[in-house]
Write an enzyme that holds these catalytic residues in place. Structure first.
Site, short mmCIF file in Angstrom:
data_model
loop_
_atom_site.label_atom_id
_atom_site.label_comp_id
_atom_site.label_asym_id
_atom_site.label_seq_id
_atom_site.Cartn_x
_atom_site.Cartn_y
_atom_site.Cartn_z
CD GLN A 94 -2.64 -1.24 2.56
OE1 GLN A 94 -3.24 -0.25 2.93
NE2 GLN A 94 -2.68 -2.37 3.24
CE LYS A 190 0.54 -8.94 -11.90
NZ LYS A 190 0.84 -9.21 -10.48
NE ARG A 192 -2.55 -7.90 -8.78
CZ ARG A 192 -2.25 -9.03 -8.15
NH1 ARG A 192 -3.20 -9.85 -7.78
NH2 ARG A 192 -1.01 -9.33 -7.88
CB SER A 221 -2.70 -15.44 -3.69
OG SER A 221 -2.32 -14.87 -4.93
N GLY A 223 -0.71 -16.47 -7.11
CA GLY A 223 -1.38 -16.29 -8.41
C GLY A 223 -0.46 -15.71 -9.48
C1 R5P Z 1 3.29 -7.27 -6.96
O1 R5P Z 1 3.53 -6.15 -7.36
C2 R5P Z 1 4.30 -8.06 -6.16
O2 R5P Z 1 5.61 -7.81 -6.60
C3 R5P Z 1 4.00 -9.52 -6.23
O3 R5P Z 1 4.08 -9.95 -7.58
C4 R5P Z 1 2.62 -9.82 -5.69
O4 R5P Z 1 2.46 -9.23 -4.43
C5 R5P Z 1 2.43 -11.32 -5.56
O5 R5P Z 1 1.14 -11.55 -5.06
P1 R5P Z 1 0.39 -12.91 -5.36
O6 R5P Z 1 1.34 -14.02 -5.02
O7 R5P Z 1 -0.81 -12.83 -4.46
O8 R5P Z 1 0.00 -12.91 -6.81
#
Ligand code: R5P
Length: 310
Positions: A94, A190, A192, A221, A223
């Site tokens: 954040q 990517k 989102r 997560s 993902g």
């Molecule tokens: C995003 O900007 C971060 O660098 C990570 O890619 C992200 O926090 C990974 O989150 P998750 O494993 O939930 O996809």
């Protein structure tokens, strides 16, 4: 110099203290029955250079509060200098207003740590380097690649390697790793569409017939990594591994990673591994204890830590 640990990751704190040949400072960090945090330092810290080790990992709010209360206890115990050693700095995602009427919690947490009485911060792989500027006290930000690169060189010696950023935001990190390893760079573009749901769109760079290494700061997560791994496998990558500094690994992340095309996920011990992570055959952990300890020693001796970046 004194090393004190709160409760988020005692094994890491013990390993750091052992590397420095110091005992952990005697302290009790516990709860009252209503879950209020209470800290009692059971030895003299007056005039000492104290390093308090605590990641703001799960449960993030409890662990953050422990850190704040510990800093307050040290300040009131007349420690000469207090360094918050935060191997994983939570709330870092954040770091900007993501929409109208949303907080910048990374800045709030930086303020809390400073107001509690920390004189400086030692951390690792901040989600965004600019978070250093959220503090008005010195922040040393180490890099997980310092422990990852040796492992990659040992495992992939002489292979055709490409370092892959799983999203556009991680390009600087992946490029730095690629440069050190003399490897090529690829990027997963990517998008989102919804908070918490990641979607792979497109791969920029040549990955077919090559060993792909995804590099990231956080796996939560799973993902982002798993979607990227699927995309790389579909593009004909020979193998797909991932090196990620902070294994947040919440919810069903371990199961998601185990059933993905990822050959291995390598994380550090910046966050204490859960039982599911410990028994997983797909996830390996490398320790940051010697690196953190060396940085602590150098901060205490007021010598340069930039040599640790080479
Ligand atoms: C995003 O900007 C971060 O660098 C990570 O890619 C992200 O926090 C990974 O989150 P998750 O494993 O939930 O996809």
């Amino acid at each position: 110099m004194k090393i004190m640990a709160c409760n988020s990751n005692r094994p890491l704190a013990e390993a750091i203290a052992a590397y420095l040949n110091l005992p952990l400072t005697k302290a009790v960090v516990r709860r009252f029955s209503d879950m209020e945090v209470f800290v009692e330092i059971q030895e003299n810290v007056r005039g000492e250079d104290v390093f308090v080790i605590q990641s703001s990992s799960f449960p993030a709010n409890d662990n953050l509060m422990e850190l704040l209360v510990a800093i307050d206890a040290l300040r009131r115990g007349s420690a000469r200098r207090i360094t918050s050693v935060i191997p994983y700095f939570g709330y870092a995602r954040q770091d900007r207003k993501s929409g109208p009427r949303t907080p910048i919690s990374a800045k709030l947490v930086a303020n809390l740590i400073t107001v509690a009485g920390a004189d400086r911060v030692l951390t690792m792989d901040l989600h965004a380097g600019q978070i250093q500027g959220f503090f008005d006290i010195p922040v040393d930000n180490l890099y997980g690649t310092l422990v990852f690169n040796q492992d990659i060189q040992d495992r992939f010696d002489g292979e055709d390697l490409v370092i892959v950023s799983p999203d556009v935001g991680g390009v600087v990190r992946a490029r730095g790793m690629a440069k050190k390893l003399n490897a090529d760079l690829a990027i997963v573009d990517k998008r989102r569409e919804q908070a918490g749901v990641s979607e792979v769109m497109n791969i920029i760079g040549e990955v077919k017939g090559r060993h792909c290494i995804l590099a990231d700061d956080i796996v939560d997560s799973g993902g982002t990594l798993c979607n990227a791994a699927v995309a790389l496998a579909e593009e004909g990558a020979t193998s797909v591994s991932a090196y990620v500094t902070h294994g947040v690994l919440s919810g069903g992340a371990v199961a998601r990673i185990t059933s993905s095309p990822l050959d291995r996920l390598v994380i550090t011990d910046s966050i204490l591994a859960t039982e599911a992570v410990r028994v997983s055959h797909s996830i390996e952990q490398l320790t940051i204890a010697p690196l953190m300890a060396e940085a602590i020693r150098r901060i205490s001796e007021e010598s340069s830590i930039s040599v640790l970046f080479n």
